[in-house]
Design an enzyme around this catalytic site. Sequence first.
Site, PDB file in Angstrom:
ATOM      1  N   CYS A   3      20.600  -8.127  50.821  1.00  0.00           N
ATOM      2  CA  CYS A   3      19.508  -8.798  51.509  1.00  0.00           C
ATOM      3  C   CYS A   3      19.376 -10.245  51.050  1.00  0.00           C
ATOM      4  O   CYS A   3      19.413 -10.541  49.847  1.00  0.00           O
ATOM      5  CB  CYS A   3      18.196  -8.057  51.254  1.00  0.00           C
ATOM      6  SG  CYS A   3      16.771  -8.797  52.084  1.00  0.00           S
TER       7      CYS A   3
ATOM      8  N   CYS B 111      11.474 -11.263  47.377  1.00  0.00           N
ATOM      9  CA  CYS B 111      10.704 -10.103  47.829  1.00  0.00           C
ATOM     10  C   CYS B 111      10.618  -9.072  46.708  1.00  0.00           C
ATOM     11  O   CYS B 111      11.592  -8.810  46.009  1.00  0.00           O
ATOM     12  CB  CYS B 111      11.382  -9.497  49.058  1.00  0.00           C
ATOM     13  SG  CYS B 111      10.592  -7.990  49.666  1.00  0.00           S
TER      14      CYS B 111
ATOM     15  N   CYS C 157      14.933  -6.540  56.657  1.00  0.00           N
ATOM     16  CA  CYS C 157      14.808  -5.664  55.500  1.00  0.00           C
ATOM     17  C   CYS C 157      15.798  -4.529  55.691  1.00  0.00           C
ATOM     18  O   CYS C 157      15.841  -3.905  56.760  1.00  0.00           O
ATOM     19  CB  CYS C 157      13.384  -5.124  55.357  1.00  0.00           C
ATOM     20  SG  CYS C 157      13.192  -3.987  53.953  1.00  0.00           S
TER      21      CYS C 157
ATOM     22  N   PHE D 210      -1.184  20.238  45.344  1.00  0.00           N
ATOM     23  CA  PHE D 210      -0.957  18.909  45.927  1.00  0.00           C
ATOM     24  C   PHE D 210       0.001  19.057  47.114  1.00  0.00           C
ATOM     25  O   PHE D 210       0.994  18.347  47.235  1.00  0.00           O
ATOM     26  CB  PHE D 210      -0.399  17.930  44.897  1.00  0.00           C
ATOM     27  CG  PHE D 210      -1.228  17.797  43.654  1.00  0.00           C
ATOM     28  CD1 PHE D 210      -2.317  16.946  43.594  1.00  0.00           C
ATOM     29  CD2 PHE D 210      -0.922  18.543  42.517  1.00  0.00           C
ATOM     30  CE1 PHE D 210      -3.083  16.826  42.442  1.00  0.00           C
ATOM     31  CE2 PHE D 210      -1.680  18.423  41.352  1.00  0.00           C
ATOM     32  CZ  PHE D 210      -2.758  17.573  41.316  1.00  0.00           C
TER      33      PHE D 210
ATOM     34  N   CYS E  99       6.651  11.965  40.803  1.00  0.00           N
ATOM     35  CA  CYS E  99       6.937  10.599  41.242  1.00  0.00           C
ATOM     36  C   CYS E  99       6.718   9.602  40.107  1.00  0.00           C
ATOM     37  O   CYS E  99       6.762   8.394  40.334  1.00  0.00           O
ATOM     38  CB  CYS E  99       6.090  10.224  42.454  1.00  0.00           C
ATOM     39  SG  CYS E  99       4.316  10.252  42.154  1.00  0.00           S
TER      40      CYS E  99
END
Length: 462
Positions: free
Chosen positions: A76, A82, A164, A323, A418
């Site tokens: 990119c 970014c 992107c 969850f 995560c």
Amino acid sequence: MARQRQRLDPDFEIAIDGLTHDGRGVGRRDGKAVFVAGALPGERVRAKQTAKNRHFDEAAAFEVLEASADRVAPRCAHFGTCGGCVLQHLDEARQIEAKDRVLTENMARIGHVEPREWFTPIRDAQWGYRRKGRLSVRWVEKKAKALVGFREQDPRFVADLTECHTVIPAVGQRIPALSALVESLEGRRTIPQIEFIAGDGALDGGEMAIDGGRESGVLALVFRHLEPLSAGDREKLADFAKREAVAVFLQPGGIDTVAPLWPEHVDLHFDLSAADVGAAEGVRLQFRPLDFIQVNAGLNRQMIARALDLLDLKPGERVLDLFCGLGNFTLPIARRGFDVVGVEGDAGLVARARQNAEANGLPNVRFFAADLAKDLSGEPWMRDGFDKLLIDPPRAGAAEVLAQLPLKAIPRIVYVSCHPGSLARDAGFLVKERGYTLLGAGVMDMFPHTAHVESIAVFERR
């Protein structure tokens, strides 16, 4: 008295011998650690200092004097500015090794545990994988330009993107068109963000058009606006939706204010095939534009398969899924014929999970809404008996709920994480205080080219 700005040192040369958990190179200067954005282990770079701290400094590399053999050319043009991804300059195989190392170090340093087995990492598409996300929008008066993109590495600014490569092409190739659209609106100053989410299926029998090609699926764009939009702006947004074959929603307030602009009815769903769930039939999960779904569809399918395999379900066993969201794991477990209870804190997601169970013809699953960080002693499902536990908590982990569960009656736990730090903490609790053995753990590359570490672990009672 006004606070004086710290004086930053001029450019300097530094050798890099490590990599931080957020993807920056680590070196030492006059005995002090320096975290250098854009630098890799084994390199010597020239860097510009960006911040001073008591125990470490921060800098950004602007010239590579001696390059690592693992350095690759970023795909990119916006890499380095970014903040959407920070590892494009590192070989893909080395990226997953770095994430493996983060998990290993967290388990040792925070949890003081080590699994019997380190799983082979799960990987999928490395580019064009992100089907859900939020683009920031900022109108720059001096340039008469609307910036649409992710935040820069300095989060005060919005990156001026033209493309992107980590988001799905239906979004990544449309960023200039979205910028031009916002610029054309009277209310351009009042639009702070555009959220995107993509599902399977088609929009009014058509497909998403991209540079003359076609891409299957439905793309929904949610335009957040702080003031009411004029009739002319609404017409321009609707025209864009029709021309680009995308669904456009407006959000004038909280999440409950999201409403379709065009078309009036949008079918947002994703399918898990029979092979994905290991059953005679698959499942379909309907969702709304701002609902949580796993961003990487291919990785999600592999993750579900591994989680169900690690649960090692036997006939007659009952499963608790905490969850649970829309039922990403719950419904595949039910499709395999097991009784399962799903619990989630978001009442809206629970309502849609119940609808999904009914639509898929799964009477052997029940869903409950509960804040899993609070006292659960009065919850009816807490009195049920379960043989297996699957847990997929947010970044904060699951310390509060694990401390309340009757774990002596649950012989096996599969934990999807995560955040490696909270997983390591909870792993230490389960092993040292609740009598479990950590059988295995490994990373899953949900977000390639970023420093985000998704992982999975399985525990068994000793």
